[in-house]
Scaffold this motif. Structure first.
Motif, PDB file in Angstrom:
ATOM      1  N   PHE A   2     -21.315 -30.548 -27.234  1.00 52.22           N
ATOM      2  CA  PHE A   2     -20.975 -29.190 -27.646  1.00 52.22           C
ATOM      3  C   PHE A   2     -20.874 -28.259 -26.442  1.00 52.22           C
ATOM      4  N   THR A   3     -21.764 -28.426 -25.469  1.00 50.29           N
ATOM      5  CA  THR A   3     -21.704 -27.607 -24.259  1.00 50.29           C
ATOM      6  C   THR A   3     -20.437 -27.906 -23.472  1.00 50.29           C
ATOM      7  N   ASN A   4     -20.048 -29.171 -23.418  1.00 52.72           N
ATOM      8  CA  ASN A   4     -18.779 -29.534 -22.781  1.00 52.72           C
ATOM      9  C   ASN A   4     -17.601 -28.877 -23.497  1.00 52.72           C
ATOM     10  N   ALA A   5     -17.641 -28.864 -24.814  1.00 52.36           N
ATOM     11  CA  ALA A   5     -16.550 -28.266 -25.581  1.00 52.36           C
ATOM     12  C   ALA A   5     -16.437 -26.771 -25.304  1.00 52.36           C
ATOM     13  N   ILE A   6     -17.557 -26.086 -25.189  1.00 51.20           N
ATOM     14  CA  ILE A   6     -17.526 -24.663 -24.876  1.00 51.20           C
ATOM     15  C   ILE A   6     -17.048 -24.439 -23.450  1.00 51.20           C
ATOM     16  N   LEU A  57     -18.138 -14.197 -27.433  1.00 49.55           N
ATOM     17  CA  LEU A  57     -17.288 -14.228 -26.241  1.00 49.55           C
ATOM     18  C   LEU A  57     -18.126 -14.193 -24.969  1.00 49.55           C
ATOM     19  N   ASN A  58     -19.173 -13.385 -24.977  1.00 54.18           N
ATOM     20  CA  ASN A  58     -20.068 -13.316 -23.826  1.00 54.18           C
ATOM     21  C   ASN A  58     -20.788 -14.649 -23.618  1.00 54.18           C
ATOM     22  N   LEU A  59     -21.197 -15.309 -24.709  1.00 52.50           N
ATOM     23  CA  LEU A  59     -21.842 -16.613 -24.607  1.00 52.50           C
ATOM     24  C   LEU A  59     -20.884 -17.655 -24.039  1.00 52.50           C
ATOM     25  N   VAL A  98     -21.514 -19.612 -20.520  1.00 48.91           N
ATOM     26  CA  VAL A  98     -21.602 -21.072 -20.439  1.00 48.91           C
ATOM     27  C   VAL A  98     -20.585 -21.606 -19.447  1.00 48.91           C
ATOM     28  N   ARG A  99     -19.369 -21.060 -19.482  1.00 46.18           N
ATOM     29  CA  ARG A  99     -18.342 -21.523 -18.546  1.00 46.18           C
ATOM     30  C   ARG A  99     -18.716 -21.211 -17.113  1.00 46.18           C
TER      31      ARG A  99
END
Length: 82
Positions: free
Chosen positions: A15-19, A53-55, A59-60
């Motif tokens: 999920f972190t990769n997807a974000i 959007l901020n999250l 993460v990126r």
């Protein structure tokens, strides 16, 4: 496949990769979640959309380098232990 701690960790990593791979101009702006849509007024509480959007941006920015290391470790573990 059993529900194990490793499967749960792997799910969080996926999920972190997807974000982390969401591109703002190519994908997010097409669904109305671009940079210009998340701006609120001065003193206003940010809505759920602005917070998400901020999250995504955080993460990126923050998780790009650690994700490379974590993905590498997961691949090695998968190769060793199948």
């Amino acid at each position: 496949m059993a529900f194990t701690l490793y499967a749960l960790i792997q799910t969080v990593i996926l999920f972190t990769n997807a974000i982390a791979v969401l591109h703002e101009e190519r994908f997010l702006s097409k669904i109305g979640w671009g940079a210009e849509q998340g701006i609120g007024g001065f003193g206003d509480e940010p809505g759920i959309k602005a917070q998400l959007l901020n999250l995504i941006r955080s993460v990126r920015t923050v998780m790009r380098v650690p994700l490379i290391a974590v993905n590498s470790v997961c691949m090695v573990l998968l190769l060793l232990f199948g």
